[in-house]
Design a protein around this motif. Structure first.
Motif, PDB file in Angstrom:
ATOM      1  N   THR A   1      34.900  50.896  31.558  1.00  0.00           N
ATOM      2  CA  THR A   1      35.761  50.943  32.736  1.00  0.00           C
ATOM      3  C   THR A   1      34.969  50.986  34.043  1.00  0.00           C
ATOM      4  O   THR A   1      35.276  50.225  34.972  1.00  0.00           O
ATOM      5  N   PRO A   2      33.939  51.801  34.195  1.00  0.00           N
ATOM      6  CA  PRO A   2      33.188  51.794  35.458  1.00  0.00           C
ATOM      7  C   PRO A   2      32.488  50.453  35.726  1.00  0.00           C
ATOM      8  O   PRO A   2      32.425  49.994  36.862  1.00  0.00           O
TER       9      PRO A   2
ATOM     10  N   CYS B   1      33.162  47.991  38.927  1.00  0.00           N
ATOM     11  CA  CYS B   1      32.092  47.488  39.807  1.00  0.00           C
ATOM     12  C   CYS B   1      32.141  45.961  39.924  1.00  0.00           C
ATOM     13  O   CYS B   1      31.983  45.411  41.014  1.00  0.00           O
ATOM     14  N   LEU B   2      32.362  45.283  38.818  1.00  0.00           N
ATOM     15  CA  LEU B   2      32.444  43.817  38.858  1.00  0.00           C
ATOM     16  C   LEU B   2      33.641  43.340  39.685  1.00  0.00           C
ATOM     17  O   LEU B   2      33.549  42.357  40.420  1.00  0.00           O
ATOM     18  N   LEU B   3      34.760  44.035  39.577  1.00  0.00           N
ATOM     19  CA  LEU B   3      35.926  43.666  40.381  1.00  0.00           C
ATOM     20  C   LEU B   3      35.663  43.886  41.869  1.00  0.00           C
ATOM     21  O   LEU B   3      36.081  43.074  42.706  1.00  0.00           O
TER      22      LEU B   3
END
Length: 140
Positions: free
Chosen positions: A16-17, A21-23
């Motif tokens: 999830t983290p 970050c990619l989003l």
């Protein structure tokens, strides 16, 4: 003696983290990128490299001099008016729209004067419109 086996815990990776970050990076790139499409036409104009001139039995040739005066098949017009140009072209062509229509303009003639001739030719229905060019001299 009984040894107690240590239990191996399953390894869980929390993605999830990393997805967050990619989003954030994707949103940042989308907001900072310009998607403007400029309405420019990139033109590469052709050069006249010695194409042999064709001889036409009947043609309509309009000459535009540097001061904007017109001459239709060698007959100079008395004014720069569109109506006079229109009438002279109609008389020369005898309502034949398949004739070769040649525009020979001086290099210092204004763009408006040349466009005026092209507009009259289009209104009269000519489809074979050529613009005369001069073959550049080569310095050998």
């Amino acid at each position: 003696m009984k040894f107690k086996r240590s239990q191996v815990e399953d390894i869980h990776i929390n993605l999830t983290p990393m997805i967050d970050c990619l989003l954030f990076i994707l949103v940042f790139l989308l907001l900072s990128t310009s998607f403007n499409q400029f309405s420019r036409m990139n033109l590469t104009l052709p050069e006249a490299q010695g194409v042999p001139p064709k001889a036409y039995d009947q043609k309509v040739e309009v000459v535009v001099d540097a001061s904007g005066h017109y001459s239709v098949n060698g007959q100079a017009l008395s004014s720069k008016e569109v109506a006079d140009l229109n009438t002279a072209i109609k008389q020369i062509s005898n309502d034949r729209r398949d004739l070769m229509f040649i525009i020979a303009a001086d290099a210092k003639a204004s763009h408006q004067d040349v466009i005026r001739v092209m507009d009259v030719a289009g209104q009269l229905g000519f489809v074979n419109i050529n613009i005369s060019t001069k073959v550049p001299t080569r310095g050998y």
